[in-house]
Design a protein around this motif. Sequence first.
Motif, PDB file in Angstrom:
ATOM      1  N   LYS A  85       0.559  -1.109  -0.588  1.00  0.00           N
ATOM      2  CA  LYS A  85      -0.261  -0.263   0.134  1.00  0.00           C
ATOM      3  C   LYS A  85       0.831   1.269  -0.269  1.00  0.00           C
ATOM      4  O   LYS A  85       1.960   1.259   0.247  1.00  0.00           O
ATOM      5  CB  LYS A  85      -0.660   0.531   1.372  1.00  0.00           C
ATOM      6  N   TYR A  86       0.614   2.154  -0.233  1.00  0.00           N
ATOM      7  CA  TYR A  86       1.309   3.959  -0.552  1.00  0.00           C
ATOM      8  C   TYR A  86       1.032   4.090   1.220  1.00  0.00           C
ATOM      9  O   TYR A  86       0.149   3.783   1.819  1.00  0.00           O
ATOM     10  CB  TYR A  86       0.157   4.498  -1.073  1.00  0.00           C
ATOM     11  N   SER A  87       2.392   3.865   1.706  1.00  0.00           N
ATOM     12  CA  SER A  87       2.625   4.863   3.276  1.00  0.00           C
ATOM     13  C   SER A  87       2.588   6.122   3.132  1.00  0.00           C
ATOM     14  O   SER A  87       2.184   6.843   4.170  1.00  0.00           O
ATOM     15  CB  SER A  87       3.972   4.175   3.766  1.00  0.00           C
ATOM     16  N   ASN A  88       2.808   6.891   2.235  1.00  0.00           N
ATOM     17  CA  ASN A  88       2.622   8.455   1.898  1.00  0.00           C
ATOM     18  C   ASN A  88       2.606   8.503   0.448  1.00  0.00           C
ATOM     19  O   ASN A  88       3.569   8.670  -0.471  1.00  0.00           O
ATOM     20  CB  ASN A  88       4.528   8.803   1.827  1.00  0.00           C
ATOM     21  N   ILE A  89       1.551   9.485   0.041  1.00  0.00           N
ATOM     22  CA  ILE A  89       1.473   9.977  -1.768  1.00  0.00           C
ATOM     23  C   ILE A  89       1.960  10.489  -2.002  1.00  0.00           C
ATOM     24  O   ILE A  89       1.487  10.734  -3.244  1.00  0.00           O
ATOM     25  CB  ILE A  89      -0.211   9.885  -1.363  1.00  0.00           C
ATOM     26  N   LYS A  90       2.399  11.941  -1.239  1.00  0.00           N
ATOM     27  CA  LYS A  90       2.775  13.209  -1.935  1.00  0.00           C
ATOM     28  C   LYS A  90       4.303  12.571  -2.450  1.00  0.00           C
ATOM     29  O   LYS A  90       4.907  12.337  -3.536  1.00  0.00           O
ATOM     30  CB  LYS A  90       3.157  13.894  -1.113  1.00  0.00           C
ATOM     31  N   THR A  91       5.099  11.323  -1.392  1.00  0.00           N
ATOM     32  CA  THR A  91       5.957  11.008  -1.856  1.00  0.00           C
ATOM     33  C   THR A  91       6.014   9.545  -2.936  1.00  0.00           C
ATOM     34  O   THR A  91       7.070   9.626  -3.759  1.00  0.00           O
ATOM     35  CB  THR A  91       7.521  10.960  -1.171  1.00  0.00           C
ATOM     36  N   ALA A  92       4.767   9.261  -3.106  1.00  0.00           N
ATOM     37  CA  ALA A  92       4.840   7.403  -3.495  1.00  0.00           C
ATOM     38  C   ALA A  92       5.058   6.892  -2.905  1.00  0.00           C
ATOM     39  O   ALA A  92       5.703   6.390  -3.812  1.00  0.00           O
ATOM     40  CB  ALA A  92       4.730   8.138  -5.269  1.00  0.00           C
ATOM     41  N   GLN A  93       5.818   6.987  -1.189  1.00  0.00           N
ATOM     42  CA  GLN A  93       6.397   6.114  -1.390  1.00  0.00           C
ATOM     43  C   GLN A  93       5.255   4.423  -1.321  1.00  0.00           C
ATOM     44  O   GLN A  93       4.467   5.295  -0.694  1.00  0.00           O
ATOM     45  CB  GLN A  93       7.158   6.208   0.674  1.00  0.00           C
ATOM     46  N   MET A  94       5.785   3.230  -1.283  1.00  0.00           N
ATOM     47  CA  MET A  94       5.194   2.162  -1.365  1.00  0.00           C
ATOM     48  C   MET A  94       5.360   1.303   0.410  1.00  0.00           C
ATOM     49  O   MET A  94       6.884   1.796   0.661  1.00  0.00           O
ATOM     50  CB  MET A  94       5.016   1.302  -2.067  1.00  0.00           C
ATOM     51  N   GLN A  95       4.514   0.478   0.636  1.00  0.00           N
ATOM     52  CA  GLN A  95       4.611  -0.438   2.443  1.00  0.00           C
ATOM     53  C   GLN A  95       4.560  -1.326   1.779  1.00  0.00           C
ATOM     54  O   GLN A  95       3.858  -1.490   1.514  1.00  0.00           O
ATOM     55  CB  GLN A  95       3.884   0.808   3.053  1.00  0.00           C
ATOM     56  N   THR A  96       5.617  -2.331   1.984  1.00  0.00           N
ATOM     57  CA  THR A  96       5.499  -3.584   1.465  1.00  0.00           C
ATOM     58  C   THR A  96       5.186  -4.203   3.128  1.00  0.00           C
ATOM     59  O   THR A  96       6.136  -4.351   4.160  1.00  0.00           O
ATOM     60  CB  THR A  96       5.724  -4.596   0.903  1.00  0.00           C
ATOM     61  N   ASN A  97       4.722  -5.106   3.731  1.00  0.00           N
ATOM     62  CA  ASN A  97       4.071  -6.070   4.824  1.00  0.00           C
ATOM     63  C   ASN A  97       4.536  -6.854   4.614  1.00  0.00           C
ATOM     64  O   ASN A  97       3.217  -8.240   3.059  1.00  0.00           O
ATOM     65  CB  ASN A  97       2.910  -5.479   5.514  1.00  0.00           C
ATOM     66  N   LEU A  98       4.648  -7.895   5.731  1.00  0.00           N
ATOM     67  CA  LEU A  98       4.774  -9.652   5.435  1.00  0.00           C
ATOM     68  C   LEU A  98       4.912 -10.207   6.040  1.00  0.00           C
ATOM     69  O   LEU A  98       5.242  -9.824   7.487  1.00  0.00           O
ATOM     70  CB  LEU A  98       6.179 -10.111   4.706  1.00  0.00           C
ATOM     71  N   ASP A  99       3.353 -11.287   6.652  1.00  0.00           N
ATOM     72  CA  ASP A  99       3.200 -11.535   8.064  1.00  0.00           C
ATOM     73  C   ASP A  99       3.080 -13.256   7.890  1.00  0.00           C
ATOM     74  O   ASP A  99       2.510 -13.168   6.887  1.00  0.00           O
ATOM     75  CB  ASP A  99       1.647 -10.954   8.487  1.00  0.00           C
ATOM     76  N   VAL A 100       3.875 -13.703   8.734  1.00  0.00           N
ATOM     77  CA  VAL A 100       3.940 -15.249   8.412  1.00  0.00           C
ATOM     78  C   VAL A 100       3.392 -15.635  10.112  1.00  0.00           C
ATOM     79  O   VAL A 100       4.398 -15.653  11.105  1.00  0.00           O
ATOM     80  CB  VAL A 100       5.146 -15.846   8.080  1.00  0.00           C
ATOM     81  N   GLN A 101       2.609 -16.935   9.719  1.00  0.00           N
ATOM     82  CA  GLN A 101       2.347 -17.285  10.915  1.00  0.00           C
ATOM     83  C   GLN A 101       1.932 -18.914  10.919  1.00  0.00           C
ATOM     84  O   GLN A 101       1.899 -19.300   9.887  1.00  0.00           O
ATOM     85  CB  GLN A 101       0.881 -16.849  11.462  1.00  0.00           C
ATOM     86  N   MET A 102       2.831 -19.734  11.870  1.00  0.00           N
ATOM     87  CA  MET A 102       3.157 -21.238  11.966  1.00  0.00           C
ATOM     88  C   MET A 102       2.786 -21.797  13.371  1.00  0.00           C
ATOM     89  O   MET A 102       3.211 -20.935  14.075  1.00  0.00           O
ATOM     90  CB  MET A 102       5.195 -21.272  11.585  1.00  0.00           C
ATOM     91  N   SER A 103       2.237 -22.961  13.083  1.00  0.00           N
ATOM     92  CA  SER A 103       1.787 -23.510  13.986  1.00  0.00           C
ATOM     93  C   SER A 103       2.850 -24.137  14.716  1.00  0.00           C
ATOM     94  O   SER A 103       4.431 -24.344  14.015  1.00  0.00           O
ATOM     95  CB  SER A 103       0.940 -24.304  14.542  1.00  0.00           C
ATOM     96  N   SER A 104       2.983 -24.691  16.148  1.00  0.00           N
ATOM     97  CA  SER A 104       4.214 -25.640  16.824  1.00  0.00           C
ATOM     98  C   SER A 104       4.454 -26.841  15.566  1.00  0.00           C
ATOM     99  O   SER A 104       3.189 -26.944  15.316  1.00  0.00           O
ATOM    100  CB  SER A 104       4.233 -26.250  18.295  1.00  0.00           C
ATOM    101  N   CYS A 105       5.849 -27.341  15.283  1.00  0.00           N
ATOM    102  CA  CYS A 105       6.537 -28.189  14.887  1.00  0.00           C
ATOM    103  C   CYS A 105       6.775 -28.893  15.663  1.00  0.00           C
ATOM    104  O   CYS A 105       7.997 -29.591  15.920  1.00  0.00           O
ATOM    105  CB  CYS A 105       7.214 -27.823  13.632  1.00  0.00           C
ATOM    106  N   LEU A 106       5.727 -30.735  15.606  1.00  0.00           N
ATOM    107  CA  LEU A 106       5.672 -31.493  16.641  1.00  0.00           C
ATOM    108  C   LEU A 106       6.369 -32.915  16.329  1.00  0.00           C
ATOM    109  O   LEU A 106       5.493 -33.493  15.252  1.00  0.00           O
ATOM    110  CB  LEU A 106       4.484 -31.983  17.052  1.00  0.00           C
ATOM    111  N   ILE A 107       6.981 -33.223  16.435  1.00  0.00           N
ATOM    112  CA  ILE A 107       7.877 -34.539  15.380  1.00  0.00           C
ATOM    113  C   ILE A 107       7.847 -35.310  16.511  1.00  0.00           C
ATOM    114  O   ILE A 107       8.563 -35.383  17.405  1.00  0.00           O
ATOM    115  CB  ILE A 107       9.323 -34.362  15.159  1.00  0.00           C
ATOM    116  N   SER A 108       7.799 -36.497  16.173  1.00  0.00           N
ATOM    117  CA  SER A 108       8.476 -37.706  16.822  1.00  0.00           C
ATOM    118  C   SER A 108       8.803 -38.678  16.076  1.00  0.00           C
ATOM    119  O   SER A 108       9.299 -38.851  14.543  1.00  0.00           O
ATOM    120  CB  SER A 108       6.459 -38.513  17.157  1.00  0.00           C
ATOM    121  N   PHE A 109       9.910 -39.844  16.380  1.00  0.00           N
ATOM    122  CA  PHE A 109      10.490 -40.436  15.897  1.00  0.00           C
ATOM    123  C   PHE A 109      11.580 -41.772  16.705  1.00  0.00           C
ATOM    124  O   PHE A 109      11.660 -41.118  17.828  1.00  0.00           O
ATOM    125  CB  PHE A 109      11.699 -39.922  14.693  1.00  0.00           C
TER     126      PHE A 109
END
Length: 142
Positions: free
Chosen positions: A47-71
């Motif tokens: 999205k635009y974070s500041n329209i006057k300078t045409a500066q764009m902002q990128t947001n990345l959100d990563v969510q993970m559940s716990s990785c439970l292993i058994s061996f």
Amino acid sequence: GSSTEGQVRFTFDANTSLLGDYFNLHTNRWEPFLVDAWNIKASVSRKYSNIKTAQMQTNLDVQMSSCLISFSEQLLISVGATSRMWSTYTKAEERTIEIMKDINKSDDTSLISLWKSSASSTARSLLVSAKYGVENNSGLSA
């Protein structure tokens, strides 16, 4: 501020769920490696974070559940054996390639014969050392 400031230009969402099994040679069965499904969710927005300078902002959100292993300890033994075997194979292959490069550079037939013998010896050492690729460190009889 402008009416387009903070306006989302695009959004991308992805969800995945992973399951994994391994073959246990000790029990001759496929067994679960991941106890529960491993869920991963990723979201990206721009999205635009500041329209006057045409500066764009990128947001990345990563969510993970716990990785439970058994061996079992057999899996660890197998992974260790595979690693040692691959290391042995790689060293023998590298040595054979070096010998073959030397053979291709030489015209001396006695030297070529010696190098071919050395290449054969390298291949034999791979086969002889194969039995040492597996070590039982689990405390269980193999």
